[in-house]
Design a protein around this motif. Structure first.
Motif, PDB file in Angstrom:
ATOM      1  N   MET A 207       0.997  -1.204  -0.220  1.00  0.00           N
ATOM      2  CA  MET A 207      -0.043  -0.077  -0.228  1.00  0.00           C
ATOM      3  C   MET A 207       0.917   1.200   0.055  1.00  0.00           C
ATOM      4  O   MET A 207       1.832   1.509   0.693  1.00  0.00           O
ATOM      5  CB  MET A 207      -0.942   0.043   1.417  1.00  0.00           C
ATOM      6  N   LYS A 208       0.764   2.111  -0.764  1.00  0.00           N
ATOM      7  CA  LYS A 208       1.387   3.388  -0.939  1.00  0.00           C
ATOM      8  C   LYS A 208       1.403   4.303   0.124  1.00  0.00           C
ATOM      9  O   LYS A 208       0.359   4.826   0.599  1.00  0.00           O
ATOM     10  CB  LYS A 208       1.334   4.364  -2.274  1.00  0.00           C
ATOM     11  N   GLY A 209       2.566   4.759   0.681  1.00  0.00           N
ATOM     12  CA  GLY A 209       2.421   5.642   1.836  1.00  0.00           C
ATOM     13  C   GLY A 209       2.488   4.896   3.137  1.00  0.00           C
ATOM     14  O   GLY A 209       2.131   5.630   4.259  1.00  0.00           O
ATOM     15  N   PHE A 210       2.285   3.586   3.293  1.00  0.00           N
ATOM     16  CA  PHE A 210       2.015   2.958   4.480  1.00  0.00           C
ATOM     17  C   PHE A 210       3.485   2.039   4.656  1.00  0.00           C
ATOM     18  O   PHE A 210       3.938   1.617   3.867  1.00  0.00           O
ATOM     19  CB  PHE A 210       0.928   2.115   4.634  1.00  0.00           C
ATOM     20  N   ILE A 211       3.518   1.930   6.063  1.00  0.00           N
ATOM     21  CA  ILE A 211       4.670   0.840   6.568  1.00  0.00           C
ATOM     22  C   ILE A 211       4.141  -0.694   6.327  1.00  0.00           C
ATOM     23  O   ILE A 211       3.798  -1.054   7.451  1.00  0.00           O
ATOM     24  CB  ILE A 211       5.133   1.449   7.857  1.00  0.00           C
TER      25      ILE A 211
ATOM     26  N   VAL B 141      -5.900  -9.021  14.253  1.00  0.00           N
ATOM     27  CA  VAL B 141      -5.788  -7.628  13.518  1.00  0.00           C
ATOM     28  C   VAL B 141      -4.427  -7.443  13.126  1.00  0.00           C
ATOM     29  O   VAL B 141      -3.424  -7.344  13.854  1.00  0.00           O
ATOM     30  CB  VAL B 141      -6.262  -6.605  14.564  1.00  0.00           C
ATOM     31  N   GLU B 142      -4.271  -6.923  11.723  1.00  0.00           N
ATOM     32  CA  GLU B 142      -3.018  -6.337  11.354  1.00  0.00           C
ATOM     33  C   GLU B 142      -3.004  -4.751  11.407  1.00  0.00           C
ATOM     34  O   GLU B 142      -3.950  -4.014  10.704  1.00  0.00           O
ATOM     35  CB  GLU B 142      -2.700  -6.926  10.173  1.00  0.00           C
ATOM     36  N   ILE B 143      -2.023  -4.062  11.588  1.00  0.00           N
ATOM     37  CA  ILE B 143      -2.048  -2.552  11.845  1.00  0.00           C
ATOM     38  C   ILE B 143      -1.111  -2.107  10.655  1.00  0.00           C
ATOM     39  O   ILE B 143       0.151  -2.453  10.890  1.00  0.00           O
ATOM     40  CB  ILE B 143      -1.622  -2.250  13.125  1.00  0.00           C
TER      41      ILE B 143
ATOM     42  N   HIS C 243      -9.231 -10.223  10.723  1.00  0.00           N
ATOM     43  CA  HIS C 243      -9.519 -11.339  10.369  1.00  0.00           C
ATOM     44  C   HIS C 243     -10.299 -12.165  11.179  1.00  0.00           C
ATOM     45  O   HIS C 243     -10.073 -12.126  12.818  1.00  0.00           O
ATOM     46  CB  HIS C 243      -8.070 -12.365  10.003  1.00  0.00           C
ATOM     47  N   GLY C 244     -10.925 -13.035  10.919  1.00  0.00           N
ATOM     48  CA  GLY C 244     -11.839 -14.123  11.752  1.00  0.00           C
ATOM     49  C   GLY C 244     -13.384 -13.380  11.910  1.00  0.00           C
ATOM     50  O   GLY C 244     -13.963 -14.105  12.775  1.00  0.00           O
ATOM     51  N   LEU C 245     -13.969 -12.340  11.463  1.00  0.00           N
ATOM     52  CA  LEU C 245     -15.394 -12.010  11.444  1.00  0.00           C
ATOM     53  C   LEU C 245     -16.205 -12.547  10.496  1.00  0.00           C
ATOM     54  O   LEU C 245     -15.565 -12.973   9.513  1.00  0.00           O
ATOM     55  CB  LEU C 245     -15.091 -10.201  11.448  1.00  0.00           C
ATOM     56  N   GLU C 246     -17.245 -12.399  10.505  1.00  0.00           N
ATOM     57  CA  GLU C 246     -18.195 -12.824   9.730  1.00  0.00           C
ATOM     58  C   GLU C 246     -18.301 -11.675   8.650  1.00  0.00           C
ATOM     59  O   GLU C 246     -17.853 -10.609   8.707  1.00  0.00           O
ATOM     60  CB  GLU C 246     -19.604 -12.994  10.249  1.00  0.00           C
ATOM     61  N   SER C 247     -19.041 -12.156   7.545  1.00  0.00           N
ATOM     62  CA  SER C 247     -19.065 -11.021   6.300  1.00  0.00           C
ATOM     63  C   SER C 247     -20.135 -10.258   6.451  1.00  0.00           C
ATOM     64  O   SER C 247     -19.900  -8.970   6.080  1.00  0.00           O
ATOM     65  CB  SER C 247     -19.386 -11.881   4.905  1.00  0.00           C
ATOM     66  N   LYS C 248     -21.308 -10.183   7.440  1.00  0.00           N
ATOM     67  CA  LYS C 248     -22.069  -9.493   7.638  1.00  0.00           C
ATOM     68  C   LYS C 248     -22.274  -9.573   9.368  1.00  0.00           C
ATOM     69  O   LYS C 248     -22.366 -10.755   9.770  1.00  0.00           O
ATOM     70  CB  LYS C 248     -23.442  -9.490   6.714  1.00  0.00           C
ATOM     71  N   PRO C 249     -22.629  -8.331   9.853  1.00  0.00           N
ATOM     72  CA  PRO C 249     -22.762  -6.952   9.418  1.00  0.00           C
ATOM     73  C   PRO C 249     -21.484  -6.445   9.616  1.00  0.00           C
ATOM     74  O   PRO C 249     -20.496  -6.974   9.879  1.00  0.00           O
ATOM     75  CB  PRO C 249     -23.850  -6.303  10.389  1.00  0.00           C
TER      76      PRO C 249
ATOM     77  N   VAL D 199     -12.911 -14.410   5.187  1.00  0.00           N
ATOM     78  CA  VAL D 199     -13.438 -12.957   5.197  1.00  0.00           C
ATOM     79  C   VAL D 199     -12.267 -12.107   5.815  1.00  0.00           C
ATOM     80  O   VAL D 199     -11.907 -12.452   7.214  1.00  0.00           O
ATOM     81  CB  VAL D 199     -14.804 -12.887   5.982  1.00  0.00           C
ATOM     82  N   THR D 200     -11.885 -10.997   5.297  1.00  0.00           N
ATOM     83  CA  THR D 200     -11.326 -10.091   5.821  1.00  0.00           C
ATOM     84  C   THR D 200     -11.734  -8.627   5.716  1.00  0.00           C
ATOM     85  O   THR D 200     -12.389  -8.367   4.663  1.00  0.00           O
ATOM     86  CB  THR D 200      -9.817  -9.901   5.159  1.00  0.00           C
ATOM     87  N   HIS D 201     -11.834  -8.001   6.785  1.00  0.00           N
ATOM     88  CA  HIS D 201     -12.392  -6.587   7.036  1.00  0.00           C
ATOM     89  C   HIS D 201     -11.343  -5.600   6.978  1.00  0.00           C
ATOM     90  O   HIS D 201     -10.360  -5.611   7.805  1.00  0.00           O
ATOM     91  CB  HIS D 201     -13.436  -6.308   8.108  1.00  0.00           C
TER      92      HIS D 201
END
Length: 654
Positions: free
Chosen positions: A1-5, A49-51, A71-77, A118-120
């Motif tokens: 991702m441009k501009g991110f570490i 969670v990745e930061i 990672h690890g959450l459902e697609s909805k909500p 699923v990844t948010h």
């Protein structure tokens, strides 16, 4: 991702074909193991969670983007993110939440299986209004009953350095009036090489204080000035020019906006500022033969590639603080025909759908307003104002008249039904329309042209004028009163005349008026449930109740709909004012002021000067710098507001 570490993946487009095939084979072999690991992770509902955060340096007033890959959450909500920060200098906003769903089919043990990962991706923007190092967070990510806490992140903000080669200015008047169209101009000047400017962003508290009219949209080739607002970045159509400032040549970029102040008061705004990203070093980008000639300048690639920024640096320039005042309309010299119009060059045209009529007949007046001002919100004053229609000779319906605004012609049209009550009327007199000129700070009045009318006496229909048709012996139709004259009750008709009318009248001698002549029916017994005395009295009572209900319903239907609507409005406004007693002082003052403004627009009987004074008191409380959150609004102020609204029993003027 441009501009991110974050670690970036290599571009596989240029790998040899053999290596690409080897990677594909390894991926296929390892897929069942990877699928089983992913499936087990989903079954366990383990949330990770990745930061990633934007690369430093981070500057005051420039948002820093944080990205959480969950990672690890459902697609909805859709998950939510709460930002907790104890330092008031730090502010955070969730800018986007987007799911990424990966599905894969694979064969294992002779069976076809499907896995889903699923990844948010949650992006958050962090802002700071002063320099320093801060602990931002923690962050709470929720989805339904699942909650995950992310530890706080340390961010360092530094002030953006000033640049002597730039100038920024916000040109606007010092005084305006409510509902006036106020034009402002943003001027940014740069004395350096404009080719080194990578980005420009202008911000000012003025852009978030008032309501702005839709901005003019330029074409793709026109210059743009980016303005940052609380609703996002707005690209204004701009013009460029060369000017000399302080004996130095500058390139000036200017753009205009128009806002509408909605209430009176004094405002002190922080200075406008512009942040520029300047390229301090360029890098020659090598040619990519696979993309040659597509989406890039063909001449640049043909002569050795193109340049791209290698190093950039932020610079900032600040303008002067701004004092702005919105004055209330002066009471002195205010015409009766003033309805809130502000601007210049207003004109009123009136036309009638007919000029010959009988007294009591309605005519339709078409009223057209033109001018340079707030025509979109302009209302029509009373047609009786300032020597207009005579109340004794004309009748106008109660209530406000809704107009239609035409932006192409900058005009607004109204239609009003007027009834002429006096046959001596020979014209529709000139109607007055007044507005406030903010440049001269005075009221001005214009008038329409009178319309010549011819009003005939009203046609009265009496009992003697009713014509009935009768058939004589010859079969021809004659009028009962062919000469159109009436006789006095004291006059006696001559014998021939009496005989003639007797022959033409309806003869009832010997007429059978009975409902039936059947003896068995006429002499039938009166016994039975219909002859029961209790049933008869019940029928009479029901009939009497029906008559009473029809009388009440008729009176209810004859009530003027506008009167019912006015009473409903008064009841709602009184409830809004009364309910403010339960609110804290500032929200209560705002609610009472809003109800009084509605009453000022909709109710004709209110004392405008007294209500304006009450609104001013409420606004003074609403915008008081400091106050206790537990303090309530003065009960006397609420009772005074309810008294001026009234109870809806006032008779509307005709």
């Amino acid at each position: 991702m441009k501009g991110f570490i974050v670690q970036s993946h290599p571009d596989r487009r240029h790998l040899p074909t053999a290596i690409q095939r080897a990677i594909v084979c390894l991926a296929v072999i390892a897929m069942p193991t990877f699928a089983s690991m992913t499936a087990s992770a989903q079954d366990d509902k383990e949330v990770t969670v990745e930061i990633a955060k934007q690369k430093p340096p981070h500057y005051v007033g420039m948002g820093v983007t944080l990205q959480f890959t969950v990672h690890g959450l459902e697609s909805k909500p859709k998950p939510t993110c709460e930002i907790k920060s104890s330092d008031p200098a730090i502010g955070g906003t969730v800018t986007s939440v987007s799911p990424r769903i990966f599905q894969q089919l694979y064969q294992s043990g002779g069976q076809l299986r499907r896995i889903q990962n699923v990844t948010h991706v949650v992006q958050v923007q962090i802002d700071s209004d002063r320099a320093g190092t801060f602990d931002v967070g923690p962050f709470i990510i929720r989805q339904g009953n699942t909650e995950t806490e992310v530890d706080s992140i340390k961010l360092t903000f530094q002030d953006v350095p000033e640049n002597d080669e730039m100038r920024i200015e916000l040109v606007m008047p010092e005084v305006a009036y409510p509902d006036q169209r106020v034009e402002i101009e943003v001027r940014w000047a740069f004395a350096g090489e404009t080719g080194n400017i990578n980005s420009l962003l202008v911000s000012s508290p003025v852009f978030d204080q008032f309501r702005f009219v839709p901005d003019e949209q330029g074409d793709r080739r026109s210059a743009k000035m980016p303005i940052r607002t609380s609703q996002g970045t707005v690209a204004l159509k701009a013009t460029t020019s060369s000017e000399t400032i302080d004996d130095e040549s500058f390139t000036v970029l200017s753009a205009k906006r128009t806002f509408i102040p909605d209430r009176s008061g004094e405002y002190d705004f922080d200075p406008i500022n512009a942040t520029v990203q300047l390229v301090t070093r360029w890098q020659q980008q090598s040619l990519d033969m696979g993309d040659f000639g597509f989406g890039r300048s063909l001449l640049e690639e043909a002569f050795g590639g193109r340049s791209r920024p290698a190093e950039v640096q932020l610079f900032r320039v600040t303008g002067d603080p701004i004092h702005f005042e919105v004055k209330p309309f002066p009471d002195r010299g205010r015409p009766e025909s003033f309805a809130g119009a502000v601007g210049s060059g207003f004109a009123i045209d009136v036309a009638a759908d007919r000029t010959v009529l009988h007294a009591g007949d309605p005519i339709r007046l078409s009223i057209n307003l033109r001018g340079d001002g707030n025509l979109e919100n302009a209302t029509l004053p009373s047609l009786f104002a300032d020597g207009g229609l005579d109340r004794e000779r004309f009748q106008v319906p109660d209530g406000d008249v809704t107009g239609i605004y035409d932006p192409e012609t900058s005009s607004k049209s109204f239609e009003v039904l007027v009834r002429i009550e006096d046959e001596s009327v020979d014209e529709i007199p000139a109607l007055a329309y007044s507005w406030f000129d903010p440049q001269a700070e005075r009221y001005r009045t214009t008038r329409s042209s009178p319309i010549a009318m011819r009003v005939k006496p009203a046609q009265m229909v009496t009992a003697d004028a009713v014509v009935s048709s009768n058939v004589n012996q010859a079969g021809s139709t004659t009028d009962a009163q062919s000469d159109g004259t009436s006789r006095n009750s004291g006059e006696q008709d001559e014998p021939n005349s009496t005989a003639s009318r007797t022959e033409q009248s309806l003869v009832l001698t010997g007429a059978d008026l009975s409902i039936t002549t059947e003896p068995s029916v006429l002499f039938a017994s009166t016994e039975g449930w219909l002859a029961n005395r209790a049933f008869q009295w019940s029928a009479y009572a029901i009939g009497l109740l029906c008559l009473i209900w029809s009388f009440i319903d008729r009176k209810r239907r004859r009530v003027d709909p506008s009167l019912r609507q006015t009473k409903t409005l008064v009841s709602r406004l009184r409830h809004e004012i009364e309910s403010a007693v339960h609110l804290p002082e500032k929200p209560a003052a705002a609610q009472v002021a809003d109800a009084l403004r509605k009453g000022l627009r909709e109710l004709h009987w209110v004392d405008r000067d007294a209500v304006q004074t009450l609104i001013g008191k409420c606004e003074a409380i609403e915008f008081r710098p400091t106050d206790s959150a537990d303090k309530k609004l003065d009960r006397a102020l609420i009772d005074d507001a309810i008294k001026h609204i009234g109870d809806g029993s006032h008779r509307r003027r005709v």
